[in-house]
Write an enzyme that holds these catalytic residues in place. Structure first.
Site, PDB file in Angstrom:
ATOM      1  N   GLY A  50       0.781  -1.247   0.000  1.00 48.41           N
ATOM      2  CA  GLY A  50       0.000   0.000   0.000  1.00 48.41           C
ATOM      3  C   GLY A  50       0.804   1.283   0.000  1.00 48.41           C
ATOM      4  O   GLY A  50       0.405   2.272  -0.601  1.00 48.41           O
ATOM      5  N   GLU A 104       3.586   4.323   6.135  1.00 50.09           N
ATOM      6  CA  GLU A 104       2.363   3.541   5.943  1.00 50.09           C
ATOM      7  C   GLU A 104       1.418   4.271   4.991  1.00 50.09           C
ATOM      8  O   GLU A 104       1.496   5.497   4.850  1.00 50.09           O
ATOM      9  CB  GLU A 104       1.658   3.384   7.297  1.00 50.09           C
ATOM     10  CG  GLU A 104       1.936   2.060   7.993  1.00 50.09           C
ATOM     11  CD  GLU A 104       1.098   0.919   7.431  1.00 50.09           C
ATOM     12  OE1 GLU A 104       0.699   0.971   6.251  1.00 50.09           O
ATOM     13  OE2 GLU A 104       0.844  -0.027   8.186  1.00 50.09           O
ATOM     14  N   ASP A 105       0.521   3.517   4.375  1.00 47.26           N
ATOM     15  CA  ASP A 105      -0.512   4.143   3.555  1.00 47.26           C
ATOM     16  C   ASP A 105      -1.621   4.716   4.436  1.00 47.26           C
ATOM     17  O   ASP A 105      -2.067   5.834   4.256  1.00 47.26           O
ATOM     18  CB  ASP A 105      -1.080   3.142   2.521  1.00 47.26           C
ATOM     19  CG  ASP A 105      -1.565   1.823   3.140  1.00 47.26           C
ATOM     20  OD1 ASP A 105      -1.405   1.604   4.369  1.00 47.26           O
ATOM     21  OD2 ASP A 105      -2.104   0.987   2.388  1.00 47.26           O
ATOM     22  N   ASP A 108      -5.521   2.498  10.318  1.00 45.87           N
ATOM     23  CA  ASP A 108      -6.957   2.245  10.453  1.00 45.87           C
ATOM     24  C   ASP A 108      -7.200   1.737  11.883  1.00 45.87           C
ATOM     25  O   ASP A 108      -7.275   2.533  12.814  1.00 45.87           O
ATOM     26  CB  ASP A 108      -7.331   1.231   9.358  1.00 45.87           C
ATOM     27  CG  ASP A 108      -8.810   0.923   9.262  1.00 45.87           C
ATOM     28  OD1 ASP A 108      -9.628   1.809   9.509  1.00 45.87           O
ATOM     29  OD2 ASP A 108      -9.161  -0.228   8.930  1.00 45.87           O
ATOM     30  N   THR A 109      -7.245   0.416  12.086  1.00 43.71           N
ATOM     31  CA  THR A 109      -7.362  -0.076  13.464  1.00 43.71           C
ATOM     32  C   THR A 109      -6.070   0.204  14.236  1.00 43.71           C
ATOM     33  O   THR A 109      -6.077   0.282  15.457  1.00 43.71           O
ATOM     34  CB  THR A 109      -7.621  -1.599  13.508  1.00 43.71           C
ATOM     35  OG1 THR A 109      -6.479  -2.284  12.981  1.00 43.71           O
ATOM     36  CG2 THR A 109      -8.869  -1.970  12.728  1.00 43.71           C
ATOM     37  N   THR A 112      -1.532  -2.971  12.389  1.00 45.82           N
ATOM     38  CA  THR A 112      -0.303  -3.093  11.582  1.00 45.82           C
ATOM     39  C   THR A 112       0.799  -2.223  12.179  1.00 45.82           C
ATOM     40  O   THR A 112       1.941  -2.675  12.353  1.00 45.82           O
ATOM     41  CB  THR A 112      -0.578  -2.657  10.125  1.00 45.82           C
ATOM     42  OG1 THR A 112      -1.686  -3.402   9.618  1.00 45.82           O
ATOM     43  CG2 THR A 112       0.636  -2.865   9.241  1.00 45.82           C
ATOM     44  N   PHE A 158     -14.020   4.019   3.008  1.00 40.89           N
ATOM     45  CA  PHE A 158     -13.037   3.141   2.383  1.00 40.89           C
ATOM     46  C   PHE A 158     -12.482   3.822   1.146  1.00 40.89           C
ATOM     47  O   PHE A 158     -13.209   4.103   0.206  1.00 40.89           O
ATOM     48  CB  PHE A 158     -13.624   1.777   2.028  1.00 40.89           C
ATOM     49  CG  PHE A 158     -12.554   0.772   1.739  1.00 40.89           C
ATOM     50  CD1 PHE A 158     -11.881   0.146   2.779  1.00 40.89           C
ATOM     51  CD2 PHE A 158     -12.181   0.482   0.432  1.00 40.89           C
ATOM     52  CE1 PHE A 158     -10.860  -0.768   2.525  1.00 40.89           C
ATOM     53  CE2 PHE A 158     -11.160  -0.431   0.168  1.00 40.89           C
ATOM     54  CZ  PHE A 158     -10.506  -1.046   1.219  1.00 40.89           C
ATOM     55  N   ASP A 165      -5.590  -0.331  -2.187  1.00 40.72           N
ATOM     56  CA  ASP A 165      -6.370  -1.215  -3.047  1.00 40.72           C
ATOM     57  C   ASP A 165      -7.695  -1.611  -2.438  1.00 40.72           C
ATOM     58  O   ASP A 165      -7.923  -1.501  -1.228  1.00 40.72           O
ATOM     59  CB  ASP A 165      -5.584  -2.507  -3.312  1.00 40.72           C
ATOM     60  CG  ASP A 165      -5.566  -3.410  -2.080  1.00 40.72           C
ATOM     61  OD1 ASP A 165      -5.213  -2.922  -0.971  1.00 40.72           O
ATOM     62  OD2 ASP A 165      -5.930  -4.594  -2.198  1.00 40.72           O
ATOM     63  N   ARG A 171      -4.720   0.380  -7.235  1.00 43.43           N
ATOM     64  CA  ARG A 171      -3.498   0.966  -6.651  1.00 43.43           C
ATOM     65  C   ARG A 171      -2.861   1.998  -7.570  1.00 43.43           C
ATOM     66  O   ARG A 171      -2.181   2.907  -7.121  1.00 43.43           O
ATOM     67  CB  ARG A 171      -2.454  -0.131  -6.374  1.00 43.43           C
ATOM     68  CG  ARG A 171      -2.849  -1.134  -5.296  1.00 43.43           C
ATOM     69  CD  ARG A 171      -1.620  -1.952  -4.900  1.00 43.43           C
ATOM     70  NE  ARG A 171      -1.951  -3.182  -4.205  1.00 43.43           N
ATOM     71  CZ  ARG A 171      -2.168  -3.287  -2.899  1.00 43.43           C
ATOM     72  NH1 ARG A 171      -2.101  -2.226  -2.133  1.00 43.43           N
ATOM     73  NH2 ARG A 171      -2.439  -4.456  -2.347  1.00 43.43           N
TER      74      ARG A 171
HETATM   75  P1  IMP Z   1      -4.760  -1.414  10.266  1.00 40.50           P
HETATM   76  O1  IMP Z   1      -6.190  -1.795  10.532  1.00 40.50           O
HETATM   77  O2  IMP Z   1      -4.428  -0.050  10.828  1.00 40.50           O
HETATM   78  O3  IMP Z   1      -3.819  -2.471  10.714  1.00 40.50           O
HETATM   79  O4  IMP Z   1      -4.607  -1.282   8.695  1.00 40.50           O
HETATM   80  C1  IMP Z   1      -4.452  -2.447   7.952  1.00 40.50           C
HETATM   81  C2  IMP Z   1      -4.428  -2.212   6.479  1.00 40.50           C
HETATM   82  O5  IMP Z   1      -5.765  -2.187   6.032  1.00 40.50           O
HETATM   83  C3  IMP Z   1      -3.830  -0.912   5.941  1.00 40.50           C
HETATM   84  O6  IMP Z   1      -2.422  -0.910   5.841  1.00 40.50           O
HETATM   85  C4  IMP Z   1      -4.464  -0.898   4.562  1.00 40.50           C
HETATM   86  O7  IMP Z   1      -3.710  -1.717   3.683  1.00 40.50           O
HETATM   87  C5  IMP Z   1      -5.813  -1.516   4.819  1.00 40.50           C
HETATM   88  N1  IMP Z   1      -6.841  -0.466   4.870  1.00 40.50           N
HETATM   89  C6  IMP Z   1      -7.432   0.085   5.935  1.00 40.50           C
HETATM   90  N2  IMP Z   1      -8.314   1.027   5.582  1.00 40.50           N
HETATM   91  C7  IMP Z   1      -8.283   1.064   4.220  1.00 40.50           C
HETATM   92  C8  IMP Z   1      -8.966   1.864   3.225  1.00 40.50           C
HETATM   93  O8  IMP Z   1      -9.801   2.735   3.484  1.00 40.50           O
HETATM   94  N3  IMP Z   1      -8.640   1.583   1.941  1.00 40.50           N
HETATM   95  C9  IMP Z   1      -7.718   0.627   1.564  1.00 40.50           C
HETATM   96  N4  IMP Z   1      -7.055  -0.106   2.461  1.00 40.50           N
HETATM   97  C10 IMP Z   1      -7.335   0.115   3.771  1.00 40.50           C
HETATM   98 MG    MG Z   2      -1.285  -1.477   3.807  1.00 43.97          MG
END
Ligand code: IMP
Ligand code: MG
Length: 182
Positions: A50, A104-105, A108-109, A112, A158, A165, A171
């Site tokens: 990402g 990071e891209d 979210d939660t 990562t 989203f 992606d 992407r």
């Molecule tokens: P985390 O939940 O912070 O661990 O994020 C996990 C991964 O979910 C991110 O690195 C993205 O690859 C993917 N992700 C979370 N939200 C989005 C979104 O809105 N669009 C695309 N990918 C997302």
């Molecule tokens: Mg990612």
């Protein structure tokens, strides 16, 4: 071409590029406090896939000596929900005691980011460990991590494009778009 319909623009290419210019200044200002030189350059750890595109634009905008590394992490879930984290490739050279900036891209939660920060801390005891993220979705946070440098704070939507992606699609878009989740 049979289908030329493109997702709606959420953040345009020019908005992204101008934000990156300002973000680079914020990042440079932080590292000004340290004497980064070619020998002890900043180690940038981009998170594939990402963050590949954001990483390549950001490092070319940063006026700092950089060592570029990547790790590959993935979070498998259904559709637009991030799920179980896997680490297909965590191989890195010896970057012990260096200044490390994770790119990071999106946070979210935060699962990562928490995993990678802990991993790099344990493996390499960096001098400083910072996290830059193109996007931050604080309303979805399930951990207590915050990116140190953020491109854009966004609502719980989203988004795709500019590296992000939906099921490995979109992407390559130059902008950030929104897809209809229905
Ligand atoms: P985390 O939940 O912070 O661990 O994020 C996990 C991964 O979910 C991110 O690195 C993205 O690859 C993917 N992700 C979370 N939200 C989005 C979104 O809105 N669009 C695309 N990918 C997302
Ligand atoms: Mg990612």
């Amino acid at each position: 071409m049979t289908n030329t319909t493109k997702p709606a623009i959420f953040i345009s290419e020019s908005e992204i590029q101008s934000r990156i210019q300002k973000l680079s200044v914020e990042i440079q200002n932080f590292y000004k406090n340290y004497n980064l030189e070619t020998e002890q350059s900043l180690v940038v750890v981009g998170v594939l896939k990402g963050a590949a595109i954001f990483t390549s634009d950001l490092i070319r905008s940063l006026e700092l000596p950089i060592q570029l590394e990547f790790v590959r992490l993935a979070s498998y879930g259904d559709g637009t929900q991030s799920g179980i984290l896997t680490a297909p490739d965590l191989s890195l050279p010896n970057i012990s005691g260096r200044h490390i900036l994770i790119i990071e891209d999106i946070v979210d939660t935060g699962k990562t980011a928490v995993f990678l920060k802990q991993y790099l801390q344990d493996q390499f005891q960096p001098k400083t460990l910072k996290l830059a993220s193109l996007l931050n979705k604080p309303s979805r946070r399930l951990t207590d991590v915050q990116p140190d440098f953020v491109g854009f704070e966004i609502e719980d939507k989203f988004v795709i494009g500019y590296g992000l992606d939906w099921a490995e699609k979109y992407r390559e878009l130059k902008y950030l778009g929104i897809i209809d989740e229905s």
